[in-house]
Design a protein around this motif. Structure first.
Motif, PDB file in Angstrom:
ATOM      1  N   VAL A  86      58.890  68.970  89.708  1.00 24.28           N
ATOM      2  CA  VAL A  86      59.103  70.247  90.386  1.00 24.28           C
ATOM      3  C   VAL A  86      57.833  71.092  90.320  1.00 24.28           C
ATOM      4  N   GLN A  87      57.184  71.082  89.173  1.00 16.76           N
ATOM      5  CA  GLN A  87      55.963  71.873  89.001  1.00 16.76           C
ATOM      6  C   GLN A  87      54.873  71.432  89.983  1.00 16.76           C
ATOM      7  N   VAL A  88      54.652  70.137  90.133  1.00 19.35           N
ATOM      8  CA  VAL A  88      53.600  69.679  91.042  1.00 19.35           C
ATOM      9  C   VAL A  88      54.018  69.905  92.490  1.00 19.35           C
ATOM     10  N   ARG A  89      55.302  69.743  92.799  1.00 15.77           N
ATOM     11  CA  ARG A  89      55.782  70.032  94.161  1.00 15.77           C
ATOM     12  C   ARG A  89      55.507  71.490  94.506  1.00 15.77           C
ATOM     13  N   ASP A  90      55.879  72.391  93.599  1.00 14.72           N
ATOM     14  CA  ASP A  90      55.692  73.818  93.846  1.00 14.72           C
ATOM     15  C   ASP A  90      54.211  74.190  93.915  1.00 14.72           C
ATOM     16  N   ALA A  91      53.385  73.548  93.092  1.00 13.64           N
ATOM     17  CA  ALA A  91      51.942  73.812  93.116  1.00 13.64           C
ATOM     18  C   ALA A  91      51.327  73.373  94.442  1.00 13.64           C
ATOM     19  N   MET A  95      49.610  75.722  97.135  1.00 18.33           N
ATOM     20  CA  MET A  95      48.237  75.443  97.555  1.00 18.33           C
ATOM     21  C   MET A  95      48.130  75.453  99.073  1.00 18.33           C
ATOM     22  N   LEU A  96      49.067  74.779  99.728  1.00  9.99           N
ATOM     23  CA  LEU A  96      49.006  74.662 101.179  1.00  9.99           C
ATOM     24  C   LEU A  96      49.386  75.963 101.891  1.00  9.99           C
ATOM     25  N   LYS A  97      50.443  76.602 101.446  1.00  7.37           N
ATOM     26  CA  LYS A  97      51.017  77.717 102.190  1.00  7.37           C
ATOM     27  C   LYS A  97      50.525  79.093 101.755  1.00  7.37           C
ATOM     28  N   GLN A  98      50.056  79.200 100.496  1.00  8.70           N
ATOM     29  CA  GLN A  98      49.658  80.513  99.985  1.00  8.70           C
ATOM     30  C   GLN A  98      48.205  80.559  99.530  1.00  8.70           C
ATOM     31  N   GLY A  99      47.483  79.453  99.679  1.00  8.64           N
ATOM     32  CA  GLY A  99      46.085  79.425  99.270  1.00  8.64           C
ATOM     33  C   GLY A  99      45.884  79.384  97.768  1.00  8.64           C
ATOM     34  N   ALA A 100      46.919  79.012  97.015  1.00  9.99           N
ATOM     35  CA  ALA A 100      46.801  78.916  95.559  1.00  9.99           C
ATOM     36  C   ALA A 100      45.859  77.769  95.202  1.00  9.99           C
ATOM     37  N   LEU A 113      43.271  67.465  99.503  1.00  6.14           N
ATOM     38  CA  LEU A 113      44.110  67.862 100.641  1.00  6.14           C
ATOM     39  C   LEU A 113      43.990  69.342 100.996  1.00  6.14           C
ATOM     40  N   THR A 114      43.114  70.084 100.316  1.00 10.95           N
ATOM     41  CA  THR A 114      42.968  71.515 100.623  1.00 10.95           C
ATOM     42  C   THR A 114      42.531  71.804 102.054  1.00 10.95           C
ATOM     43  N   PRO A 115      41.787  70.933 102.748  1.00 12.52           N
ATOM     44  CA  PRO A 115      41.446  71.248 104.141  1.00 12.52           C
ATOM     45  C   PRO A 115      42.676  71.397 105.047  1.00 12.52           C
ATOM     46  N   ALA A 116      43.813  70.887 104.613  1.00 14.17           N
ATOM     47  CA  ALA A 116      45.031  70.973 105.432  1.00 14.17           C
ATOM     48  C   ALA A 116      45.683  72.351 105.376  1.00 14.17           C
ATOM     49  N   ARG A 117      45.207  73.225 104.520  1.00 12.46           N
ATOM     50  CA  ARG A 117      45.786  74.579 104.429  1.00 12.46           C
ATOM     51  C   ARG A 117      45.884  75.249 105.800  1.00 12.46           C
ATOM     52  N   ALA A 118      44.849  75.121 106.578  1.00 12.20           N
ATOM     53  CA  ALA A 118      44.783  75.804 107.870  1.00 12.20           C
ATOM     54  C   ALA A 118      45.596  75.107 108.958  1.00 12.20           C
ATOM     55  N   ARG A 122      50.815  70.211 109.479  1.00  9.08           N
ATOM     56  CA  ARG A 122      50.609  69.037 108.620  1.00  9.08           C
ATOM     57  C   ARG A 122      51.225  69.198 107.231  1.00  9.08           C
ATOM     58  N   HIS A 123      51.618  70.407 106.878  1.00  3.52           N
ATOM     59  CA  HIS A 123      52.121  70.661 105.530  1.00  3.52           C
ATOM     60  C   HIS A 123      53.340  69.806 105.192  1.00  3.52           C
ATOM     61  N   ALA A 124      54.286  69.710 106.112  1.00  2.64           N
ATOM     62  CA  ALA A 124      55.528  68.974 105.835  1.00  2.64           C
ATOM     63  C   ALA A 124      55.242  67.502 105.528  1.00  2.64           C
TER      64      ALA A 124
END
Length: 147
Positions: A86-91, A95-100, A113-118, A122-124
């Motif tokens: 759960v922790q890695v899923r939430d992280a 990372m993808l949706k909030q820029g964490a 995979l950080t380039p996919a933020r924008a 592709r997030h799903a």
């Protein structure tokens, strides 16, 4: 977005994926599909007597990003507790949706995979292994009375 979405690191990680790597007798088998792109994953899971992932298998039909995420996930899934999953899923979702920041420690490789933020579409696909594994864990735990 300074780094190209389908860069060499992501493509190399995708190449490491064994697309059909199912378990023969899983305690749980869960399929999750991305409604946006149609990418899908089936996760097979077996838990040990103390509630850690004992065996992990998957069948992946996804873009290079989803393949990369699944390949990395597979390398780190065995031995994990539900809380760790759960922790890695939430992280990853943060990372993808909030820029964490990306996950750290053994999961640090997911930073590629950080380039996919924008690229919200592709997030799903990237999150498929994370979400499917938590669902499979819950199903396996319910069957075995653990969790």
């Amino acid at each position: 977005m300074s780094e190209q979405l389908y860069n060499d690191r992501i493509l190399e990680a995708a190449k490491a994926l064994v697309p059909d790597d199912r378990l023969a007798n899983p305690q749980a088998s869960v399929q999750v599909t991305s409604p946006l792109c149609g990418s899908r994953i089936r996760v097979d899971l077996t838990l040990d007597e103390v509630g850690r992932v004992k065996a992990y298998g998957q069948e992946v039909r996804a873009c290079a990003l989803g393949q990369s995420a699944a390949a990395i996930f597979k390398r780190h899934a065995v031995g994990r507790t539900r809380d760790e999953l759960v922790q890695v899923r939430d992280a990853m979702e943060a990372m993808l949706k909030q820029g964490a920041p990306p996950p750290e420690g053994e999961w640090a490789e997911l930073e590629l995979l950080t380039p996919a933020r924008a690229h919200k579409s592709r997030h799903a696909s990237i999150l498929l292994p994370f979400k499917a594994t938590v669902k499979a864990y819950d199903e396996a735990a319910a069957k075995t009375g653990g969790g």
